[in-house]
Each structure stands twice: as C-alpha cells, then as structure tokens.
Design a protein around this motif. Sequence first.
Motif, mmCIF file in Angstrom:
data_model
loop_
_atom_site.group_PDB
_atom_site.id
_atom_site.type_symbol
_atom_site.label_atom_id
_atom_site.label_comp_id
_atom_site.label_asym_id
_atom_site.label_seq_id
_atom_site.Cartn_x
_atom_site.Cartn_y
_atom_site.Cartn_z
ATOM 1 N N ARG A 47 -38.937 -37.950 -31.234
ATOM 2 C CA ARG A 47 -37.994 -36.942 -30.730
ATOM 3 C C ARG A 47 -36.708 -37.598 -30.258
ATOM 4 O O ARG A 47 -35.608 -37.092 -30.511
ATOM 5 C CB ARG A 47 -38.636 -36.159 -29.582
ATOM 6 N N TYR A 70 -35.246 -33.735 -32.848
ATOM 7 C CA TYR A 70 -36.085 -32.558 -33.070
ATOM 8 C C TYR A 70 -37.138 -32.437 -31.971
ATOM 9 O O TYR A 70 -37.558 -33.432 -31.373
ATOM 10 C CB TYR A 70 -36.781 -32.652 -34.424
ATOM 11 N N SER A 71 -37.585 -31.206 -31.715
ATOM 12 C CA SER A 71 -38.628 -30.990 -30.715
ATOM 13 C C SER A 71 -39.960 -31.531 -31.232
ATOM 14 O O SER A 71 -40.143 -31.731 -32.438
ATOM 15 C CB SER A 71 -38.772 -29.499 -30.404
ATOM 16 N N LYS A 72 -40.897 -31.754 -30.319
ATOM 17 C CA LYS A 72 -42.195 -32.300 -30.717
ATOM 18 C C LYS A 72 -42.950 -31.331 -31.629
ATOM 19 O O LYS A 72 -43.644 -31.766 -32.551
ATOM 20 C CB LYS A 72 -43.028 -32.635 -29.471
ATOM 21 N N ASN A 73 -42.813 -30.031 -31.379
ATOM 22 C CA ASN A 73 -43.467 -29.054 -32.246
ATOM 23 C C ASN A 73 -42.924 -29.123 -33.668
ATOM 24 O O ASN A 73 -43.686 -29.049 -34.644
ATOM 25 C CB ASN A 73 -43.281 -27.642 -31.684
ATOM 26 N N SER A 131 -35.045 -25.898 -35.918
ATOM 27 C CA SER A 131 -34.798 -27.152 -35.205
ATOM 28 C C SER A 131 -34.652 -26.963 -33.700
ATOM 29 O O SER A 131 -34.629 -27.946 -32.962
ATOM 30 C CB SER A 131 -33.515 -27.819 -35.749
ATOM 31 N N CYS A 132 -34.558 -25.725 -33.244
ATOM 32 C CA CYS A 132 -34.318 -25.499 -31.816
ATOM 33 C C CYS A 132 -35.636 -25.494 -31.046
ATOM 34 O O CYS A 132 -36.725 -25.516 -31.632
ATOM 35 C CB CYS A 132 -33.554 -24.198 -31.596
ATOM 36 N N THR A 133 -35.537 -25.438 -29.746
ATOM 37 C CA THR A 133 -36.720 -25.409 -28.884
ATOM 38 C C THR A 133 -37.367 -24.035 -28.941
ATOM 39 O O THR A 133 -36.745 -23.050 -29.354
ATOM 40 C CB THR A 133 -36.335 -25.726 -27.430
ATOM 41 N N GLU A 134 -38.618 -23.954 -28.524
ATOM 42 C CA GLU A 134 -39.329 -22.677 -28.515
ATOM 43 C C GLU A 134 -38.619 -21.670 -27.617
ATOM 44 O O GLU A 134 -38.599 -20.476 -27.913
ATOM 45 C CB GLU A 134 -40.772 -22.886 -28.032
ATOM 46 N N LYS A 135 -38.025 -22.145 -26.559
ATOM 47 C CA LYS A 135 -37.318 -21.270 -25.621
ATOM 48 C C LYS A 135 -36.107 -20.636 -26.277
ATOM 49 O O LYS A 135 -35.754 -19.481 -25.990
ATOM 50 C CB LYS A 135 -36.897 -22.078 -24.378
ATOM 51 N N GLN A 136 -35.444 -21.360 -27.165
ATOM 52 C CA GLN A 136 -34.244 -20.864 -27.828
ATOM 53 C C GLN A 136 -34.561 -20.047 -29.075
ATOM 54 O O GLN A 136 -33.690 -19.343 -29.590
ATOM 55 C CB GLN A 136 -33.348 -22.042 -28.227
ATOM 56 N N LYS A 137 -35.793 -20.118 -29.552
ATOM 57 C CA LYS A 137 -36.142 -19.512 -30.835
ATOM 58 C C LYS A 137 -36.008 -17.994 -30.820
ATOM 59 O O LYS A 137 -35.592 -17.389 -31.809
ATOM 60 C CB LYS A 137 -37.563 -19.904 -31.224
#
Length: 284
Positions: free
Chosen positions: A61, A66-69, A196-202
């Motif tokens: 990361r 990129y996020s870990k997910n 490519s964004c975080t889960e919070k931003q998705k």
Amino acid sequence: MNNKLMDSFIASNKVIRHELGSTAADILAELNSKYTFWDNKNQLLNRGGALYFFTSLNDLRSETGYSKNVISKHIKILKEHGLVKSIQQGLNKPNLYSINKNEINCFITKHENSFKDWQRIVREVKLYSLSNINKGVNDISGITNKEIQESSNKCTTNNLYTNNKSTKNFITNRASSVNEFYLSNKLEDIIDNIRSCTEKQKEKGTTSLFEFLCSIVPYFEGFIMSEKDKALLVAIVDSEIEVHKFSSRIISNAININERQKNARFGNLFVGVKEMVTNYNNLF
C-alpha cells in the motif's frame, strides 16, 4: 527533491494493463520490483521449487497508494492468471510472494496482438478539440435548462430497478458516435477511480457514477438511485473484469436508448454487460 524519489516510478507492462487493468498491472510491477531486489541480494526463499520473498499489504500500500482491499483483490486476479503465487505465513506475519516470469512472458505474448489491435483503433479515432468534446457532452446531457426542467416534470421514477423509466418521448437530442469514444474513456476513469478509492469514499463515487450515467441519457433526468440500482453499480465496480471490456457497451446502450432502439429503463444500460460481470445475475 531526492533523486531516488524522482526515479520512483511504477513501470507496469502495457499489455497487462490492457488485459487485467492498470491496478493489477501496477501491483504486479511492484511485486516484480521486490522480487528483483531480493534476487540481487541472493535472499529469495525456495519453497517447493519456487523462489519467494516477504512483503506485507501495508508495504504494498505504501508503495502503490492502493488500499489493502484493492491490493488483495488484484493479487487474487494475478494468481488466477498464474502470474503470482503466495503463501500465507499466519497471524501478524507477512505473506510470501513469488513471481512466475515464464507465465508473465507467455501471458504478454498471448495478448500482444489484441493489445496492438486496440492501440491501432484508438490511434485512428479522430481527435476533437476540448470545446467540441464539451459541446458533445452538453448535447447528450440535455439541451436547455428549460427543456431539462420540462423533462423532469414529465419524468416518473418509483425508485425500483427496471421500473425506473420516463414517459417522456419528445426529446430529439441524441448521443452520437462522435461522443462515444470520449464518453467510454470518461466512464472508465470514473470506475477506475472508484475501484482505487477507500471503502469510505466508494459510496460517494457510486453516486457520482449513477449521476454520470443519467446525465448521458436525457430520458433519465430526475431519476433517483434505488437500492437495486446501487447494488447493480457496486457489483459492476467490484467485479474483476477490466473496465475497457464493457464501458463501450454501456455507452452504446445509452445511444440506443436515446435513439429509441431500447426502452428508457436504467437497467437497459447494462444489456450484454451482465454476462461479463461476476454475480450480476444474482441481483435479479
């Protein structure tokens, strides 16, 4: 600026970027870089005849952004294509990874002609000025403010998937093939950014994707995203298929809706896409 940072580029292979997407290609390039680093130090570990090295998701990361997910998801893609192997080390221990260079070379050779064909098509597309592109987008998204307001007043939405439709049938402004290439690229950018964004931003990104899709079909003015619409878009974004393989199909469907060759239903944007996207049919 530190010269080392100036030279810190992720040099991913173009064929792999085309076939597996830019994210998977970037992660493979970073894994390959780490493999080379430890190989030069003669510190690769032999496990069952393959040479492995240690690295953690946090390390990947920090190198890729990129996020870990996202990293885990695309490492899975690389493993499914036989380009990467991994061994789990257990709790609080970094995984072992191995790069299969022979498989990578075979993969590139196998898909090289397809990539060159795609390059040729892209290069032959007529280039338009930014002003013409913007004009084209405005033509698609809906004519004058007065007409948009009128269409919104005549639009019916009950927030149910495939029942999200408009009774408006007087619109003459249509998407054309002139705009198709630009809109396909725009759609690819939006989905790649969400992936490519975080889960919070998705969630915010999914809303933006819905608004973009509605903006290119005047019939969809005033639509509100239902939970089933959202689930459909999330399934597409979360799928492992490369965006360029279905983006043009969605835009083509939008053009057909504008030209009344398909009913003005939100679900009709994805005709032909459901066969491409994993678990799409489970949404029905």
